[in-house]
Motif scaffolding. Structure first.
Motif, PDB file in Angstrom:
ATOM      1  N   LEU A 147       0.867  -1.173   0.000  1.00 50.54           N
ATOM      2  CA  LEU A 147       0.000   0.000   0.000  1.00 50.54           C
ATOM      3  C   LEU A 147       0.908   1.228   0.000  1.00 50.54           C
ATOM      4  O   LEU A 147       1.609   1.499   0.974  1.00 50.54           O
ATOM      5  CB  LEU A 147      -0.930  -0.036   1.218  1.00 50.54           C
ATOM      6  CG  LEU A 147      -2.136   0.900   1.186  1.00 50.54           C
ATOM      7  CD1 LEU A 147      -2.927   0.769  -0.105  1.00 50.54           C
ATOM      8  CD2 LEU A 147      -3.046   0.638   2.387  1.00 50.54           C
ATOM      9  N   ASP A 148       0.914   1.930  -1.145  1.00 50.37           N
ATOM     10  CA  ASP A 148       1.840   3.028  -1.412  1.00 50.37           C
ATOM     11  C   ASP A 148       1.371   4.314  -0.732  1.00 50.37           C
ATOM     12  O   ASP A 148       0.174   4.486  -0.493  1.00 50.37           O
ATOM     13  CB  ASP A 148       1.878   3.243  -2.936  1.00 50.37           C
ATOM     14  CG  ASP A 148       3.159   3.891  -3.423  1.00 50.37           C
ATOM     15  OD1 ASP A 148       3.989   4.304  -2.580  1.00 50.37           O
ATOM     16  OD2 ASP A 148       3.334   3.992  -4.643  1.00 50.37           O
ATOM     17  N   ASP A 149       2.315   5.212  -0.458  1.00 48.00           N
ATOM     18  CA  ASP A 149       1.985   6.544   0.073  1.00 48.00           C
ATOM     19  C   ASP A 149       1.106   6.449   1.302  1.00 48.00           C
ATOM     20  O   ASP A 149       0.186   7.265   1.495  1.00 48.00           O
ATOM     21  CB  ASP A 149       1.288   7.399  -1.003  1.00 48.00           C
ATOM     22  CG  ASP A 149       2.091   7.513  -2.280  1.00 48.00           C
ATOM     23  OD1 ASP A 149       3.332   7.434  -2.201  1.00 48.00           O
ATOM     24  OD2 ASP A 149       1.487   7.672  -3.351  1.00 48.00           O
ATOM     25  N   PHE A 150       1.362   5.444   2.133  1.00 50.07           N
ATOM     26  CA  PHE A 150       0.463   5.188   3.252  1.00 50.07           C
ATOM     27  C   PHE A 150       0.449   6.355   4.238  1.00 50.07           C
ATOM     28  O   PHE A 150       1.495   6.895   4.609  1.00 50.07           O
ATOM     29  CB  PHE A 150       0.841   3.896   3.992  1.00 50.07           C
ATOM     30  CG  PHE A 150      -0.178   3.520   5.031  1.00 50.07           C
ATOM     31  CD1 PHE A 150      -1.442   3.090   4.649  1.00 50.07           C
ATOM     32  CD2 PHE A 150       0.105   3.646   6.382  1.00 50.07           C
ATOM     33  CE1 PHE A 150      -2.412   2.780   5.603  1.00 50.07           C
ATOM     34  CE2 PHE A 150      -0.859   3.332   7.331  1.00 50.07           C
ATOM     35  CZ  PHE A 150      -2.106   2.904   6.935  1.00 50.07           C
ATOM     36  N   GLY A 151      -0.760   6.723   4.641  1.00 46.94           N
ATOM     37  CA  GLY A 151      -0.922   7.829   5.586  1.00 46.94           C
ATOM     38  C   GLY A 151      -1.418   9.100   4.923  1.00 46.94           C
ATOM     39  O   GLY A 151      -1.885  10.008   5.605  1.00 46.94           O
ATOM     40  N   THR A 152      -1.354   9.164   3.590  1.00 52.75           N
ATOM     41  CA  THR A 152      -1.776  10.396   2.910  1.00 52.75           C
ATOM     42  C   THR A 152      -3.250  10.352   2.501  1.00 52.75           C
ATOM     43  O   THR A 152      -3.849  11.377   2.222  1.00 52.75           O
ATOM     44  CB  THR A 152      -0.941  10.660   1.640  1.00 52.75           C
ATOM     45  OG1 THR A 152      -1.112   9.555   0.744  1.00 52.75           O
ATOM     46  CG2 THR A 152       0.527  10.813   1.967  1.00 52.75           C
ATOM     47  N   GLY A 153      -3.821   9.158   2.438  1.00 55.83           N
ATOM     48  CA  GLY A 153      -5.222   9.030   2.027  1.00 55.83           C
ATOM     49  C   GLY A 153      -6.132   8.908   3.230  1.00 55.83           C
ATOM     50  O   GLY A 153      -5.721   9.160   4.358  1.00 55.83           O
ATOM     51  N   TYR A 154      -7.370   8.547   2.967  1.00 55.99           N
ATOM     52  CA  TYR A 154      -8.312   8.349   4.067  1.00 55.99           C
ATOM     53  C   TYR A 154      -8.313   6.874   4.414  1.00 55.99           C
ATOM     54  O   TYR A 154      -9.128   6.114   3.919  1.00 55.99           O
ATOM     55  CB  TYR A 154      -9.712   8.799   3.662  1.00 55.99           C
ATOM     56  CG  TYR A 154      -9.786  10.266   3.372  1.00 55.99           C
ATOM     57  CD1 TYR A 154     -10.031  11.171   4.400  1.00 55.99           C
ATOM     58  CD2 TYR A 154      -9.585  10.755   2.082  1.00 55.99           C
ATOM     59  CE1 TYR A 154     -10.083  12.518   4.152  1.00 55.99           C
ATOM     60  CE2 TYR A 154      -9.639  12.107   1.823  1.00 55.99           C
ATOM     61  CZ  TYR A 154      -9.883  12.989   2.850  1.00 55.99           C
ATOM     62  OH  TYR A 154      -9.932  14.323   2.599  1.00 55.99           O
TER      63      TYR A 154
END
Ligand code: C2E
Ligand code: MG
Ligand code: MG
Ligand code: MG
Length: 276
Positions: free
Chosen positions: A177-184
């Motif tokens: 799971l890429d860029d974790f923490g930037t999405g909801y």
């Protein structure tokens, strides 16, 4: 109105210029593949002793006039136009050809390659079959292929996406799971996804060793991953201080300019070389 009906005036020249530039870029992108202008770069992913574990494959576009164009500029265009389906197929095939090429080289046989998958690809009805066909055709080891997904993919069609992930897991393919923490992120869906690892987004890594809030986020992601039995990769590691801080928090895989920038010829070293 003085100039008659059916005439549209764009009163903001800057906006008009921008629309035209985008249209030109899209027209060029449509023929970029036939003209062999796409390039796949590879960025090293390392372990705590800086030992090489594998790479993330990152696309670039060698534009005839503009030079090397960043994916940030053309991937969104490719997604909107549907071109991402054929571009994504090309990326996957190149990455698998690379894996297959290393298969019989003892020094490189265990290295992984991660490929970024866009939401549009994942939604495509033929995606699972496409991955299977590329693996079969190239002879790449599915267990060394990582597919990077983003949180935004799970907003719609969660059931369908999870179903496809399970089908690909059965083939041996693993998911990050890429860029974790930037999405909801919703913890309830996270538990349901057959993931292998989380990638801590660069935005939390940049000040991880100096900002207590970012350090807390990194610590929380690592604790969450441990609870869910997931591995963690920190992306965008640029300094020895960031590296040491994350390693001390228990992070065990790293990616960033400190270890190597994305390159057309994958950077390579053996762990002993780096011990020096
Ligand atoms: P991403 O998947 O999060 O990739 C990481 C980005 O961070 C890459 O930018 C990489 O070059 C950059 N990076 C890595 N280490 C460092 C560092 O230490 N410092 C800094 N400042 N940056 C670092 P890049 O190559 O420009 O790619 C940007 C995004 O474009 C990717 O983000 C990914 O979302 C997308 N992308 C790239 N290749 C593909 C592709 O083949 N398919 C799809 N669908 N998307 C792609
Ligand atoms: Mg990525
Ligand atoms: Mg990323
Ligand atoms: Mg990113």
């Amino acid at each position: 109105k003085a100039q008659g009906k059916n005439r549209v005036h764009v009163f903001a020249p800057a906006l008009q210029e921008q629309i035209l530039a985008t249209a030109r870029l899209l027209a060029d992108l449509r023929v970029a593949q036939q003209r062999d202008e796409l390039r796949l770069f590879y960025q090293p992913v390392v372990g705590t002793a800086r030992e090489l574990r594998g790479y993330e494959a990152l696309i670039r576009w060698q534009h005839p006039d503009k030079g090397m164009v960043s994916p940030v500029e053309f991937i969104p265009l490719a997604e909107q136009s549907g071109l991402i389906l054929s571009i994504g197929h090309w990326v996957l095939r190149q990455a698998c050809l690379q894996l297959a090429d290393w298969r019989h080289d003892p020094a490189r046989a265990g290295l992984t390659v991660a490929v970024n998958v866009s939401a549009r690809q994942m939604r495509d009805a033929g995606f699972v079959e496409q991955v299977k066909a590329v693996l079969d055709e190239t002879g790449a080891n599915p267990g060394l292929l990582r597919l990077e997904l983003t949180e935004s993919m799970f907003h719609a069609d969660l059931e369908e996406t999870v179903g496809k992930m399970h089908a690909l897991r059965t083939l041996g393919v693993r998911f990050s799971l890429d860029d974790f923490g930037t999405g909801y992120s919703s913890l309830s869906y996270l538990r349901r996804l057959p993931l292998y690892q989380l990638k801590i987004d660069r935005s939390f890594v940049t000040h991880v060793d100096t900002d207590s809030h970012d350090a807390a986020i990194a610590r929380t992601i690592l604790a969450l991953a441990a609870t869910l039995g997931l591995r963690v990769v920190a992306e965008g590691v640029e300094t020895p201080a960031q590296f040491a801080f994350l390693a001390q928090l228990g992070c065990d895989a790293f990616q960033g300019y400190l270890f190597g920038k994305p390159a057309l010829t994958p950077l390579f070293w053996t762990s002993t070389e780096h011990d020096a």
